[in-house]
Scaffold this active site. Structure first.
Site, mmCIF file in Angstrom:
data_model
loop_
_atom_site.group_PDB
_atom_site.id
_atom_site.type_symbol
_atom_site.label_atom_id
_atom_site.label_comp_id
_atom_site.label_asym_id
_atom_site.label_seq_id
_atom_site.Cartn_x
_atom_site.Cartn_y
_atom_site.Cartn_z
ATOM 1 N N ASP A 7 0.891 -1.167 0.000
ATOM 2 C CA ASP A 7 0.000 0.000 0.000
ATOM 3 C C ASP A 7 0.929 1.217 0.000
ATOM 4 O O ASP A 7 1.401 1.643 1.049
ATOM 5 C CB ASP A 7 -0.895 0.003 1.238
ATOM 6 C CG ASP A 7 -1.826 1.205 1.268
ATOM 7 O OD1 ASP A 7 -2.199 1.712 0.187
ATOM 8 O OD2 ASP A 7 -2.174 1.648 2.385
ATOM 9 N N GLU A 66 -1.374 -1.444 -4.884
ATOM 10 C CA GLU A 66 -2.594 -0.689 -5.171
ATOM 11 C C GLU A 66 -2.346 0.293 -6.316
ATOM 12 O O GLU A 66 -1.292 0.911 -6.400
ATOM 13 C CB GLU A 66 -3.039 0.079 -3.925
ATOM 14 C CG GLU A 66 -4.416 0.689 -4.066
ATOM 15 C CD GLU A 66 -4.913 1.279 -2.762
ATOM 16 O OE1 GLU A 66 -5.664 0.578 -2.064
ATOM 17 O OE2 GLU A 66 -4.540 2.416 -2.459
ATOM 18 N N ASP A 135 -2.605 1.061 7.251
ATOM 19 C CA ASP A 135 -1.785 0.883 6.055
ATOM 20 C C ASP A 135 -1.291 -0.560 5.920
ATOM 21 O O ASP A 135 -1.234 -1.106 4.818
ATOM 22 C CB ASP A 135 -0.602 1.853 6.061
ATOM 23 C CG ASP A 135 -1.062 3.298 5.978
ATOM 24 O OD1 ASP A 135 -1.633 3.669 4.944
ATOM 25 O OD2 ASP A 135 -0.862 4.045 6.952
#
Length: 177
Positions: A7, A66, A135
């Protein structure tokens, strides 16, 4: 097989590692790289160096990250893209990318799920207890999303099909690097 999920962020980059044993995902490690450097080059170097160490330690064979989503502020999107680039180079692995909506749909079953719902489901799916930083939870969710996508392709007989002369999940990931 070990999968790492990333992430990316310009201030905090989350990472999560899972090992797949059949259809079962096992939690290996997770955490956050908290960027302490002040200038852009040093920030990117920190992401690169710390992820490189994590990859060397755990030896993942596939990675998922992502996708960049459009911010209202183009400067923020640019910084996020740079952080993603540093992470991609550090990983040195086949990488698939997934949108936040795809990750939430895969893990929670609802593409507009809240962060707390993602955290809860990641803990449930990986049989974890205690607090999980957002996160790191997102990174684990990205890894789980990739494992689910990969598993679905195998079940359909598409992945590793001799008939189609394909030998990699990358052949079926339109956004894979």
């Amino acid at each position: 097989m070990v999968i790492i999920g990333i992430d990316p962020g310009s201030r905090i980059t989350g990472y999560g590692l899972i090992r797949m044993e059949g259809n079962r995902a096992i939690h290996l490690d997770h955490g956050c790289i908290r960027i302490t450097a002040e200038n852009a080059g040093s920030r990117l170097q920190q992401i690169y160096t710390e992820l490189k160490t994590i990859v060397q330690q755990h030896q993942p064979v596939e990675a998922a990250i992502e996708q960049v989503f459009m911010h209202q502020n183009p400067g923020s999107a640019l910084k996020l893209g740079q952080a993603r680039g540093a992470a991609i180079v550090a990983l040195g692995l086949p990488i698939a990318e997934y949108s936040a909506r795809q990750v939430k749909q895969s893990v929670v079953g609802y593409g507009a799920a809240r962060k707390e719902q993602v955290q809860h489901m990641v803990k449930q799916l990986l049989n974890m207890t205690g607090t999980l930083q957002a996160d790191a939870a997102d990174a684990l969710a990205i890894a789980l999303c990739h494992a689910h996508s990969r598993s679905g392709l195998q079940k359909m007989g598409v992945l590793f099909s001799k008939k189609r002369k394909r030998n990699s999940w990358r052949d079926y990931q339109p956004n894979a690097y």
